[in-house]
Design a protein around this motif. Sequence first.
Motif, short mmCIF file in Angstrom:
data_model
loop_
_atom_site.label_atom_id
_atom_site.label_comp_id
_atom_site.label_asym_id
_atom_site.label_seq_id
_atom_site.Cartn_x
_atom_site.Cartn_y
_atom_site.Cartn_z
N GLU A 1 0.84 -1.16 0.15
CA GLU A 1 -0.04 0.08 -0.10
C GLU A 1 0.86 1.30 0.18
O GLU A 1 0.13 2.40 0.00
N GLY A 2 2.19 1.11 -0.03
CA GLY A 2 3.11 2.30 0.02
C GLY A 2 3.54 2.77 1.31
O GLY A 2 4.17 3.92 1.53
N TYR A 3 3.03 2.04 2.42
CA TYR A 3 3.13 2.57 3.79
C TYR A 3 4.63 1.96 4.50
O TYR A 3 4.51 0.83 4.30
N GLU A 4 5.37 2.68 4.78
CA GLU A 4 6.55 2.12 5.44
C GLU A 4 6.92 2.95 6.87
O GLU A 4 6.92 4.21 6.57
N ASP A 5 7.41 2.13 8.03
CA ASP A 5 7.73 3.08 9.09
C ASP A 5 8.98 2.19 9.67
O ASP A 5 9.03 1.46 10.59
N ALA A 6 10.08 2.47 8.87
CA ALA A 6 11.30 1.87 9.04
C ALA A 6 12.11 2.60 10.18
O ALA A 6 12.34 3.92 10.31
N ARG A 7 12.56 2.12 11.31
CA ARG A 7 13.12 2.64 12.50
C ARG A 7 14.47 1.91 12.51
O ARG A 7 14.71 0.74 12.79
N PRO A 8 15.67 2.67 12.87
CA PRO A 8 17.17 2.04 12.96
C PRO A 8 17.10 1.37 14.54
O PRO A 8 16.33 1.93 15.49
N GLN A 9 17.68 0.57 14.49
CA GLN A 9 18.00 -0.27 15.94
C GLN A 9 19.09 0.67 16.70
O GLN A 9 19.90 1.32 16.31
N ASP A 10 18.70 0.52 17.99
CA ASP A 10 19.56 1.31 18.86
C ASP A 10 20.74 0.19 19.29
O ASP A 10 20.90 -0.64 20.07
N GLU A 11 21.99 0.67 18.73
CA GLU A 11 23.02 -0.29 19.06
C GLU A 11 23.32 -0.39 20.51
O GLU A 11 24.09 -1.39 20.79
N GLU A 12 23.41 0.62 21.11
CA GLU A 12 23.66 0.63 22.65
C GLU A 12 22.88 -0.40 23.35
O GLU A 12 23.25 -0.80 24.41
N ARG A 13 21.82 -0.98 22.91
CA ARG A 13 20.79 -1.77 23.54
C ARG A 13 21.34 -3.18 23.05
O ARG A 13 20.50 -3.89 23.63
N ALA A 14 22.06 -3.26 22.14
CA ALA A 14 21.99 -4.52 21.36
C ALA A 14 22.59 -5.68 22.19
O ALA A 14 23.73 -5.56 22.83
N THR A 15 22.02 -6.98 22.12
CA THR A 15 22.74 -8.04 22.67
C THR A 15 22.65 -9.37 21.70
O THR A 15 22.10 -9.30 20.89
N PHE A 16 23.60 -10.24 22.00
CA PHE A 16 23.94 -11.13 21.04
C PHE A 16 23.62 -12.61 21.66
O PHE A 16 23.99 -12.70 22.91
N ALA A 17 22.86 -13.32 20.90
CA ALA A 17 22.63 -14.72 21.33
C ALA A 17 23.29 -15.72 20.59
O ALA A 17 22.96 -15.94 19.45
N PRO A 18 24.42 -16.53 21.16
CA PRO A 18 25.39 -17.40 20.50
C PRO A 18 24.56 -18.49 20.02
O PRO A 18 23.56 -18.98 20.32
N ILE A 19 25.52 -19.18 19.24
CA ILE A 19 25.11 -20.53 18.75
C ILE A 19 25.09 -21.51 19.85
O ILE A 19 26.00 -21.48 20.53
N LEU A 20 24.08 -22.33 20.04
CA LEU A 20 24.05 -23.22 20.95
C LEU A 20 25.18 -24.22 20.82
O LEU A 20 25.35 -24.83 19.95
N LYS A 21 26.05 -24.65 22.06
CA LYS A 21 26.97 -25.28 22.02
C LYS A 21 26.60 -26.52 23.04
O LYS A 21 25.97 -26.58 24.09
N ARG A 22 27.16 -27.85 22.85
CA ARG A 22 27.07 -28.87 23.56
C ARG A 22 27.15 -28.70 25.08
O ARG A 22 26.48 -29.00 25.76
N ASN A 23 28.36 -27.91 25.55
CA ASN A 23 28.56 -27.87 26.93
C ASN A 23 27.60 -26.74 27.64
O ASN A 23 27.63 -26.66 28.95
N PHE A 24 26.73 -26.16 26.93
CA PHE A 24 25.65 -25.40 27.36
C PHE A 24 24.75 -26.31 28.40
O PHE A 24 24.10 -25.94 29.18
#
Length: 248
Positions: free
Chosen positions: A116-139
């Motif tokens: 429909e031509g509507y878009e509301d793209a917002r940049p991510q806040d890099e200061e709040r970014a966290t990372f979810a690692p690949i799961l490993k056997r020792n977890f």
Amino acid sequence: MLDHLRSLRPDVLVAVAYGKKFNKPILSLAPAGVLNLHPSLLPLYRGASPIQSAIAAGEVVTGITVIRMDTGIDSGPMLAQREVAIEEEETAPRLSRRLAVEGAELLAQTLEKLQEGYEDARPQDEERATFAPILKRNFADVDWQLPARRIFDQWRAYLGWPGLRTRVAGKSIKILECRLADEIKLRVSPGKAKVRDGRIFVGTGDGLLEIITLQPAGRKPMSAQDFVLGYENLLSQPWSGSARKSAS
């Protein structure tokens, strides 16, 4: 693949659970770019295990985010986002199924708005970014010095794979089902097991964890009561696990 996609002359591309980054020629192929559905409230839990990492960290709310992909890892601008509550004892497989339904609906709505031509793209806040690692056997290794709630959250998060396991007298034992036992009034040191009425309780850094179903290495899964009958000699031994840095 690039030539095939170019021949289709797409208006937009969608990638879900792909697990790899796209190069710039693919990202710029469609006028609306490449959309990605990510099961977290970005910028939180970017990466390979957002659902498991959120549960293991004890989060009570997660969500779904639709982004336009860039060359980073889950770092593109956000087009839509929806919060989803995590139930108190919900496991990763169950939450994954619920988020899939929510995500499909949110993605469809986002595509309709783009059409429909509507878009509301917002940049991510890099200061709040966290990372979810690949799961490993020792977890899977239990650190009994952690609070019972944290260990239970890890069981919920890693159910299926890598699971949860401990070692008793050198034997590896999978913990297939467990629960918090806050109502039981026993003093048990971390990594020590106590049997009451055929039920197994293990002490932690804070509180008790009841072990409901176990699987010794090379054996079939068994109830706590059957384990007590067949492995009584192990119950007086320390329950140990390789201490590891827990997901947070």
